[in-house]
Design an enzyme around this catalytic site. Structure first.
Site, PDB file in Angstrom:
ATOM      1  N   ASN A  62       3.673   5.065  -6.704  1.00 21.36           N
ATOM      2  CA  ASN A  62       2.630   5.268  -5.685  1.00 21.36           C
ATOM      3  C   ASN A  62       2.381   6.754  -5.432  1.00 21.36           C
ATOM      4  O   ASN A  62       3.302   7.580  -5.489  1.00 21.36           O
ATOM      5  CB  ASN A  62       2.938   4.512  -4.378  1.00 21.36           C
ATOM      6  CG  ASN A  62       4.291   4.809  -3.778  1.00 21.36           C
ATOM      7  OD1 ASN A  62       5.235   5.092  -4.486  1.00 21.36           O
ATOM      8  ND2 ASN A  62       4.384   4.748  -2.467  1.00 21.36           N
ATOM      9  N   GLU A  75       1.418  -0.065  -8.575  1.00 21.92           N
ATOM     10  CA  GLU A  75       0.940  -1.047  -9.559  1.00 21.92           C
ATOM     11  C   GLU A  75      -0.382  -0.605 -10.165  1.00 21.92           C
ATOM     12  O   GLU A  75      -0.576  -0.645 -11.384  1.00 21.92           O
ATOM     13  CB  GLU A  75       0.737  -2.413  -8.890  1.00 21.92           C
ATOM     14  CG  GLU A  75       1.994  -3.047  -8.329  1.00 21.92           C
ATOM     15  CD  GLU A  75       2.296  -2.636  -6.890  1.00 21.92           C
ATOM     16  OE1 GLU A  75       2.017  -1.468  -6.521  1.00 21.92           O
ATOM     17  OE2 GLU A  75       2.815  -3.471  -6.140  1.00 21.92           O
ATOM     18  N   CYS A 115      -3.781  -5.020  -5.446  1.00 19.53           N
ATOM     19  CA  CYS A 115      -3.067  -4.865  -6.720  1.00 19.53           C
ATOM     20  C   CYS A 115      -3.013  -6.185  -7.483  1.00 19.53           C
ATOM     21  O   CYS A 115      -3.088  -6.207  -8.706  1.00 19.53           O
ATOM     22  CB  CYS A 115      -1.656  -4.330  -6.473  1.00 19.53           C
ATOM     23  SG  CYS A 115      -1.656  -2.576  -6.029  1.00 19.53           S
TER      24      CYS A 115
HETATM   25  N1  THU Z   1       2.637   0.414  -1.978  1.00 22.49           N
HETATM   26  C1  THU Z   1       2.675   0.249  -3.321  1.00 22.49           C
HETATM   27  O1  THU Z   1       2.747   1.211  -4.088  1.00 22.49           O
HETATM   28  N2  THU Z   1       2.647  -1.011  -3.799  1.00 22.49           N
HETATM   29  C2  THU Z   1       2.593  -2.137  -3.032  1.00 22.49           C
HETATM   30  O2  THU Z   1       2.543  -3.233  -3.567  1.00 22.49           O
HETATM   31  C3  THU Z   1       2.581  -2.022  -1.578  1.00 22.49           C
HETATM   32  C4  THU Z   1       2.542  -0.654  -1.021  1.00 22.49           C
HETATM   33  C5  THU Z   1       2.678   1.796  -1.466  1.00 22.49           C
HETATM   34  C6  THU Z   1       1.422   2.276  -0.824  1.00 22.49           C
HETATM   35  C7  THU Z   1       1.948   3.366   0.085  1.00 22.49           C
HETATM   36  O3  THU Z   1       2.075   4.566  -0.675  1.00 22.49           O
HETATM   37  C8  THU Z   1       3.346   2.879   0.455  1.00 22.49           C
HETATM   38  O4  THU Z   1       3.679   1.898  -0.492  1.00 22.49           O
HETATM   39  C9  THU Z   1       3.436   2.300   1.848  1.00 22.49           C
HETATM   40  O5  THU Z   1       2.501   1.303   2.032  1.00 22.49           O
END
Ligand code: THU
Length: 157
Positions: A62, A75, A115
């Site tokens: 992320n 993702e 996602c």
């Molecule tokens: N996040 C993801 O990368 N994938 C997910 O499936 C849920 C949330 C990230 C987004 C943000 O950077 C952090 O987690 C908190 O929501």
């Protein structure tokens, strides 16, 4: 009127050692990718690893931004990078893991709705079921296709 029901199937494993070698490697790649997160705001590090049909694995994590909506989940970072850099290759699986304070979450992280829709699109593009491995420290959930995480995928256009 007809009542209908959808059943969702998935397997639960009690640790990486229970997985087959290929799944273990993919799950480990997702765990490793959590270290590549840029999450200065949430401090919630998510890693994703995409497996291609030919065995290659691509990782993503992320990426956050001071203008919050401009950030992107792990993702989608991994999937967009996978498709943009290898447009002609089919994807067959994705693994996702998350860590906080350097510790892998106990319970598997479940992907957000946006996602799931993007995974569905790449499953369609790849013309193969996309397996999903949700990796927790002591529990791993395995789905055989995106439809099990997102029934009624939007694919009408
Ligand atoms: N996040 C993801 O990368 N994938 C997910 O499936 C849920 C949330 C990230 C987004 C943000 O950077 C952090 O987690 C908190 O929501």
């Amino acid at each position: 009127m007809t009542s209908k029901e959808i059943k969702i199937a998935y397997k639960e494993y009690d640790g990486l050692e229970e997985l087959e070698q290929k799944d273990r490697e993919l799950a480990q790649s997702a765990i490793d990718a959590t270290a590549q997160a840029y999450a200065p705001y949430s401090k919630f590090n998510v890693g994703a690893a995409v497996l291609f049909q030919d065995g290659e694995i691509i990782k993503g994590a992320n990426q956050e931004n001071a203008a919050y909506p401009s950030g992107l989940c792990a993702e989608r970072t991994a999937l967009f990078y996978a498709s943009a850099s290898r447009p002609d290759k089919a994807m067959t699986a994705i693994a996702i893991a998350a860590s906080q304070n350097g510790e892998l979450l106990e319970t598997p992280v479940t992907p957000c709705g946006a996602c799931r829709q993007v995974m569905a699109q790449y499953q369609l593009k790849s013309k193969l079921p996309m397996q999903v491995l949700l990796v927790g420290a002591h529990k791993i959930w395995k789905f055989e296709k995106i439809d099990d995480l997102l029934p009624f995928i939007f694919d009408s256009i």
